[in-house]
Design a protein around this motif. Structure first.
Motif, mmCIF file in Angstrom:
data_model
loop_
_atom_site.group_PDB
_atom_site.id
_atom_site.type_symbol
_atom_site.label_atom_id
_atom_site.label_comp_id
_atom_site.label_asym_id
_atom_site.label_seq_id
_atom_site.Cartn_x
_atom_site.Cartn_y
_atom_site.Cartn_z
ATOM 1 N N GLU A 292 83.285 40.501 56.858
ATOM 2 C CA GLU A 292 84.302 40.812 55.847
ATOM 3 C C GLU A 292 85.183 39.598 55.590
ATOM 4 O O GLU A 292 85.531 39.311 54.436
ATOM 5 N N TYR B 199 83.153 37.174 53.568
ATOM 6 C CA TYR B 199 83.011 37.672 52.197
ATOM 7 C C TYR B 199 84.312 37.471 51.431
ATOM 8 O O TYR B 199 84.313 36.981 50.300
ATOM 9 N N ALA B 200 85.439 37.790 52.074
ATOM 10 C CA ALA B 200 86.747 37.624 51.431
ATOM 11 C C ALA B 200 86.994 36.149 51.134
ATOM 12 O O ALA B 200 87.496 35.794 50.055
ATOM 13 N N GLN C 164 84.705 33.876 50.638
ATOM 14 C CA GLN C 164 83.816 33.479 49.538
ATOM 15 C C GLN C 164 84.375 33.963 48.195
ATOM 16 O O GLN C 164 84.379 33.229 47.224
ATOM 17 N N GLN C 165 84.848 35.215 48.197
ATOM 18 C CA GLN C 165 85.413 35.763 46.957
ATOM 19 C C GLN C 165 86.609 34.933 46.520
ATOM 20 O O GLN C 165 86.739 34.599 45.346
ATOM 21 N N GLN C 166 87.450 34.623 47.465
ATOM 22 C CA GLN C 166 88.635 33.808 47.159
ATOM 23 C C GLN C 166 88.189 32.459 46.595
ATOM 24 O O GLN C 166 88.720 32.011 45.599
ATOM 25 N N HIS C 167 87.198 31.865 47.198
ATOM 26 C CA HIS C 167 86.697 30.571 46.772
ATOM 27 C C HIS C 167 86.122 30.659 45.360
ATOM 28 O O HIS C 167 86.401 29.821 44.511
ATOM 29 N N HIS C 168 85.325 31.713 45.096
ATOM 30 C CA HIS C 168 84.734 31.889 43.758
ATOM 31 C C HIS C 168 85.809 32.088 42.708
ATOM 32 O O HIS C 168 85.741 31.494 41.636
ATOM 33 N N GLN C 169 86.821 32.878 43.015
ATOM 34 C CA GLN C 169 87.890 33.112 42.037
ATOM 35 C C GLN C 169 88.627 31.825 41.741
ATOM 36 O O GLN C 169 88.895 31.503 40.594
ATOM 37 N N THR C 170 88.927 31.086 42.760
ATOM 38 C CA THR C 170 89.670 29.839 42.579
ATOM 39 C C THR C 170 88.829 28.840 41.785
ATOM 40 O O THR C 170 89.309 28.249 40.827
ATOM 41 N N SER D 86 86.259 29.406 39.788
ATOM 42 C CA SER D 86 85.933 29.816 38.409
ATOM 43 C C SER D 86 87.159 29.681 37.528
ATOM 44 O O SER D 86 87.033 29.409 36.340
#
Length: 123
Positions: free
Chosen positions: A101, A104-105, A107-113, A115
């Motif tokens: 988790e 995943y969090a 990675q999500q944070q990284h993708h949002q930043t 993008s």
């Protein structure tokens, strides 16, 4: 003289009868004592057999109880080991889940930043 001989013979006969009677009584007494002793020995042997049998039964029961207790202890130990292994496995899965988790969090944070910073991205 003949009368004296007859009296002597009668006296001897009485003495012999008395001796025979005494001997019979002595033999009877000996036989009774022998039978009494035999009976006592038989009873003592029976009591000893009974005692030995009871002792054996007691030892057998103690052994059975000891074996049962050892089995219960083994079973309890095995169960405790299984429970501990399950708990460790559950804790391991829980740690792995938390780690996944977090990854995943992250990675999500990284993708949002990344993008948001990307020029072709639409808000």
């Amino acid at each position: 003289d003949a009368k004296a001989k007859m009296d002597e013979a009668a006296a001897t006969s009485r003495r012999n009868k008395k001796k025979k009677k005494k001997e019979r009584e002595r033999q009877q007494k000996l036989e009774e004592e022998r039978q009494k002793k035999e009976k006592e020995e038989k009873e003592a042997a029976e009591l000893e057999q009974k005692r030995l049998k009871e002792e054996k039964e007691r030892r057998d029961q103690e052994e059975k109880t000891r074996v049962e207790q050892e089995k219960e202890m083994r079973d309890a130990t095995e169960k405790a080991v299984r429970v501990a292994a399950k708990r460790k496995e559950k804790e391991k899965r829980e740690r792995e889940k938390v780690t996944r988790e977090k990854k995943y969090a992250a990675q999500q944070q990284h993708h949002q930043t990344s993008s948001r910073n990307h020029p072709n991205s639409t808000p």
